[in-house]
Enzyme design. Structure first.
Site, short mmCIF file in Angstrom:
data_model
loop_
_atom_site.label_atom_id
_atom_site.label_comp_id
_atom_site.label_asym_id
_atom_site.label_seq_id
_atom_site.Cartn_x
_atom_site.Cartn_y
_atom_site.Cartn_z
N TRP A 97 25.67 37.19 -48.46
CA TRP A 97 25.90 38.23 -47.45
C TRP A 97 25.63 37.72 -46.04
CZ3 TRP A 97 23.01 38.73 -51.87
CH2 TRP A 97 21.65 38.47 -51.75
N GLU B 252 22.64 45.28 -48.45
CA GLU B 252 21.39 45.95 -48.07
C GLU B 252 20.98 46.99 -49.11
OE1 GLU B 252 19.28 45.14 -45.96
OE2 GLU B 252 20.41 43.64 -44.85
N TYR C 253 15.91 52.29 -42.58
CA TYR C 253 15.97 50.84 -42.72
C TYR C 253 17.42 50.35 -42.80
CZ TYR C 253 16.43 46.36 -44.75
OH TYR C 253 16.87 45.09 -44.96
N ASP D 264 10.94 46.94 -43.04
CA ASP D 264 10.84 47.02 -44.50
C ASP D 264 9.48 46.44 -44.91
OD1 ASP D 264 11.08 44.31 -44.23
OD2 ASP D 264 12.69 44.07 -45.70
N CYS E 221 0.70 29.63 -44.07
CA CYS E 221 0.54 29.66 -42.61
C CYS E 221 0.86 28.31 -41.97
CB CYS E 221 -0.87 30.10 -42.25
SG CYS E 221 -1.25 31.74 -42.87
FE1 SF4 Z 1 1.84 35.25 -41.82
FE2 SF4 Z 1 0.24 33.12 -41.73
FE3 SF4 Z 1 2.40 33.29 -40.16
FE4 SF4 Z 1 0.30 34.83 -39.73
S1 SF4 Z 1 0.35 32.59 -39.57
S2 SF4 Z 1 2.42 35.47 -39.69
S3 SF4 Z 1 -0.39 35.26 -41.81
S4 SF4 Z 1 2.37 33.14 -42.41
#
Ligand code: SF4
Length: 338
Positions: free
Chosen positions: A34, A47, A128, A146, A207
């Site tokens: 999509w 969607e 949404y 969402d 992260c």
């Molecule tokens: Fe999410 Fe980690 Fe990025 Fe913060 S740093 S938005 S917790 S992935």
């Protein structure tokens, strides 16, 4: 200064977050069917299918559905049994019925509705979906909210309130609108959803791979694994189900759920043991689990025989099973026969 959540976090740098997200999205977005189209009909179908269903599960359904119903006219005129058979396995069948109602409504309009308010009038289209289709297909500046976006935003802002509460959602919606890139709202919305789906995942977010990690207040405060807060999950319940496979001359005994059934209306099912008290049970064929929302069914399947066809049941040939909407439980139970 961007905004304050109920827990007063420091300001977020909206311009930098926007830029980093868009750059990351351009480089890392998944190649999904999509995303190769600008056709609003196809974007709308995707969607709706993606609500409550994982991307990997949706892809084969999406492609098959669009082969069968390539435009609103084809969808509007499809027999219900064919439509439900094409949807069988995706669950939440009201989505398929609403799609057809909406396709019929679209045919009454001069063209596919372009703006948020007009999209919102279509059956099965909520906030949404209207925002997603308006921004992705037509470049209109509406932010989507969402589950993935709520999670990313609540972590970015270190929001400690319950994300199910209206007040907290209102704050996060305002944040989404503030961050939105008004020149490329479709890509921006998809970048936030993509980040939530692939990096800022519910458990142990990645992260180190995140393009906005330097701006993320949850990470700065060591809260990325604790947020968002969403209250206690409902406890899943369990139910036992005993299904009978009764076969005669290559045909299987089935019953059809009525059109006004609360669940799976129009779908064909195998009989449960207590629906056919006169059946003779010969032995167990299979056992499996099937989960619907918060209920897990422990299903036992038995081979059985019966003298005559009970009222409200039909003998249906196995060769017709691809052309009728069979419930997923019946499909799983019958898989053991092959
Ligand atoms: Fe999410 Fe980690 Fe990025 Fe913060 S740093 S938005 S917790 S992935």
């Amino acid at each position: 200064m961007l905004r304050q959540t109920s827990n007063a976090s420091p300001a977020l740098d909206a311009a930098a977050i926007r830029r980093n997200l868009l750059l990351w999205y351009r480089k890392h977005k998944r190649d999904l069917p999509w995303r190769r189209t600008e056709d609003p009909y196809r974007i709308w179908i995707s969607e709706i299918m993606l609500q409550q269903t994982r991307v990997a599960a949706v892809i084969p359904y999406y492609e098959r559905f669009l082969t069968l119903f390539p435009d609103a006219a084809a969808l509007a005129s499809a027999p219900e049994q064919v439509l439900l058979a094409a949807w069988a396995g995706l669950g939440y069948y009201s989505r398929a019925r609403n799609l057809q109602k909406a396709a019929r409504a679209i045919l009454e309009l001069p063209s596919f509705p372009r703006d948020y308010a007009a999209l919102l009038k279509l059956p099965g289209v909520g906030d949404y979906t209207a925002a997603a289709v308006a921004s992705i297909a037509f470049g209109m500046p509406h932010a989507v909210l969402d589950g993935n976006v709520l999670r990313v935003l609540s972590r970015l802002a270190a929001e400690r309130g319950n994300i199910k509460s209206q007040a907290v959602r209102g704050g996060l919606r305002a944040l989404a609108e503030t961050l939105l890139d008004r020149k490329r709202p479709g890509d921006f919305n998809q970048s936030l959803m993509e980040l939530g789906a692939t990096v800022c995942v519910p458990k142990q977010p990645l992260c180190g791979d995140c393009p906005v990690r330097l701006h993320c207040q949850a990470r700065q405060q060591g809260l990325e694994n604790q947020l968002p807060l969403n209250g206690a999950r409902p406890t899943a319940s369990r139910r036992e189900k005993h299904l009978l496979v009764i076969e005669k001359k290559g045909k299987i005994l089935l019953w059809q759920r009525p059109a006004d059934s609360r669940r799976l209306a129009g779908f064909w099912e195998l009989p449960e043991r207590d629906q056919v008290p006169g059946a003779l049970v010969h032995g167990e064929l299979a056992g499996f689990r099937h989960t619907i929302v918060n209920t897990t069914y422990l299903v036992q399947v038995y081979r059985a025989s019966i003298g005559s066809c009970p009222k409200e049941f039909r003998w249906l040939s196995k060769s017709h099973f691809n052309n009728i909407p069979l419930s997923t439980t019946a499909k799983k139970a019958l898989a053991g026969l092959e």
